[in-house]
Design an enzyme around this catalytic site. Structure first.
Site, short mmCIF file in Angstrom:
data_model
loop_
_atom_site.label_atom_id
_atom_site.label_comp_id
_atom_site.label_asym_id
_atom_site.label_seq_id
_atom_site.Cartn_x
_atom_site.Cartn_y
_atom_site.Cartn_z
N HIS A 50 0.84 -1.21 0.00
CA HIS A 50 0.00 0.00 0.00
C HIS A 50 0.87 1.26 0.00
CE1 HIS A 50 -4.05 1.82 1.50
NE2 HIS A 50 -3.34 2.74 0.85
N ARG A 54 2.03 8.90 -6.22
CA ARG A 54 1.63 10.19 -6.84
C ARG A 54 2.11 10.32 -8.27
NH1 ARG A 54 -1.80 10.50 -2.63
NH2 ARG A 54 -0.88 11.24 -0.70
N ASN A 84 -5.18 6.24 -6.99
CA ASN A 84 -5.89 7.52 -6.74
C ASN A 84 -4.98 8.70 -7.06
OD1 ASN A 84 -4.24 7.05 -4.47
ND2 ASN A 84 -5.53 8.28 -3.13
N GLU A 142 -7.20 0.90 -4.20
CA GLU A 142 -7.91 0.90 -2.95
C GLU A 142 -9.29 1.49 -3.20
OE1 GLU A 142 -5.64 3.85 -0.55
OE2 GLU A 142 -7.13 3.55 1.03
N ASP A 271 0.86 2.37 3.85
CA ASP A 271 -0.02 3.43 3.34
C ASP A 271 0.79 4.73 3.17
OD1 ASP A 271 -2.18 4.91 2.45
OD2 ASP A 271 -3.11 5.12 4.42
C1 NCD Z 1 -4.49 8.81 1.28
C2 NCD Z 1 -3.77 9.64 0.24
O1 NCD Z 1 -3.28 10.70 0.56
O2 NCD Z 1 -3.70 9.17 -0.92
N1 NCD Z 1 -4.40 9.47 2.55
C3 NCD Z 1 -4.47 8.89 3.75
O3 NCD Z 1 -4.59 9.60 4.75
N2 NCD Z 1 -4.40 7.57 3.91
C4 NCD Z 1 -5.88 8.68 0.82
C5 NCD Z 1 -6.80 8.13 1.83
O4 NCD Z 1 -6.69 6.94 2.14
O5 NCD Z 1 -7.65 8.88 2.30
ZN ZN Z 2 -6.53 4.48 2.39
#
Ligand code: NCD
Ligand code: ZN
Length: 404
Positions: A50, A54, A84, A142, A271
């Protein structure tokens, strides 16, 4: 052909042996092999399922190049990037464009999820088939149950429809939009419950013990992040507006319960969600973390807080098994020679200015950690004592099309 010798994690034990490597693959593991002696503990390099690298229109926050370099320095050999991005990766053309970029610019092996949006939900299964002619797609995801972008916030009905249409792994960011403002803890727990009624999923960044229990009683799987384990909203004093992340940090008690229930978790993932400092000041949610995850865990191993088997399972073998990454996961004959070598004596403090992400900060500033002294990607020495030894561009062994 090369042989490296030392202490290594093999079939659940630490043994002293040699590893013979040929064409990036482990050929033999034997106590009798002789070769270069390696100081430190040789573990499988990590997999981070995860990350948000960008790039494209948001290349000030991170690029595939900078994010993957950060991953490499953190002992990670394979990442799963999230779609995303701006523009969103929800079609075959965007998917190819991003994979082409990774092919040229990534330091580590790279896989990309495909997005489910409200625009592509009717065509996603066709799109997936199209992409899978050329690429191994780890998952649909996701999938956001809650998101500020209305195109990315997916109703349960749509999730259910997609779940019924494919056996593909689906990764879900479970936070219920109806509850998010009044009780963010319940927003996660209730959303997990609703999703579990719809079928099996892989749940991203689970932050509460209740959700962990519910998922572990099902066929679904879940990941936890270092920040939900090691930070809490008590860190507000240090982090200020930078504390924003989805799901939010919880109480210290909740984080401790999650940590004590770590045996319930399938995967640890970062993440990694970098933003510019300006965006963080404005409260944009997300923490960088791909470089610090393995080093934080290895330090806790040294302290006797987590066992090496748990770490390897969460960071390498389970991610490979659950996401279907063949030849990854364990140090084993026939697998890629992807190793992270940790010298347990070299404890350092995490400092943002030493990290390789463009994020320019870390929520783990001043935390103790043990960074890998060496990282091998497919038999090649990629990092040695803080120096990168390879050029970006996916390794020559990297297959373009899905053999996995
Ligand atoms: C994620 C992002 O910035 O892409 N941010 C996060 O706080 N985990 C998107 C998301 O999961 O809201
Ligand atoms: Zn997320």
């Amino acid at each position: 052909m090369a042989v490296i010798c030392g202490k290594l994690f093999y079939k659940g034990e630490i043994i002293t042996a040699g590893i013979e490597i040929e064409d990036g693959i482990v050929k033999r593991i034997d106590k009798k092999l002789e070769g270069e002696q390696i100081d430190g503990l040789i573990l499988p390099a990590g997999i981070d399922v995860h990350v948000h690298f960008r790039d494209f229109e948001e290349n000030r926050k991170e690029t595939i190049n900078s994010g993957s370099l950060s991953a490499l320095f953190g002992g990670i050999c394979l990442v799963v990037d999230q779609p995303n991005t701006n523009p969103i990766v929800d079609g075959a053309d965007e998917y190819k464009r991003r994979m082409d970029k990774a092919m040229k610019e990534s330091y580590v092996d790279y896989r990309l999820n495909v997005a489910l949006t409200n625009r592509n939900s009717d065509s996603l299964i066709e799109t997936l088939k199209e992409i899978e002619k050329d690429y191994f797609v780890p998952a649909i995801g996701e999938v956001f149950i809650h998101h500020t972008n209305p195109d990315l916030q997916i109703p349960y009905d749509t999730l259910s429809m997609i779940r019924k249409s494919t056996s593909k792994l689906i990764t879900v960011h479970a936070e219920d939009p109806a509850l998010i403002d009044e009780d963010s803890t319940q927003a996660e727990i209730k959303s997990v419950e609703r999703c579990l009624e719809l079928g099996n999923f892989h749940f991203c960044h689970i932050s509460t013990y209740d959700s962990a229990i519910k998922i572990s009683d099902s066929e679904s799987t879940f990941e936890v992040t270092p920040h939900h384990l090691f930070l809490s909203y008590d860190d507000l004093q240090n982090l200020g507006s930078f504390i924003r992340v989805n799901p939010p940090l919880r109480s210290r008690v909740e984080a401790e319960m999650l940590f004590n229930g770590l045996q319930l978790a399938d995967i640890i993932a970062s993440d990694h969600a970098p933003h510019t400092l300006e965006d963080k000041k404005d409260g944009k949610p997300g923490f960088p973390g791909v470089e610090t995850m393995y080093p934080l865990l290895i330090y806790l191993m040294k302290k006797g807080v987590i066992g090496v088997r748990t770490i390897v399972k969460l960071i390498s073998s389970n991610p490979a098994r659950i996401f279907g990454f063949e030849r990854y996961g364990e140090i084993e004959i026939g697998n890629y020679a992807n190793f992270a070598v940790f010298d347990l004596k070299s404890v350092t403090k995490i400092r943002a200015d030493k990290l390789h992400t463009l994020a320019e900060w870390t929520p783990f500033e001043n935390f103790d950690a043990i960074f890998p002294r060496r990282v091998y990607i497919r038999g090649e020495l990629a990092i040695e004592d803080g120096e990168v030894k390879i050029d970006p561009g996916l390794h020559k062994h990297e297959e373009r099309s899905g053999t996995e």
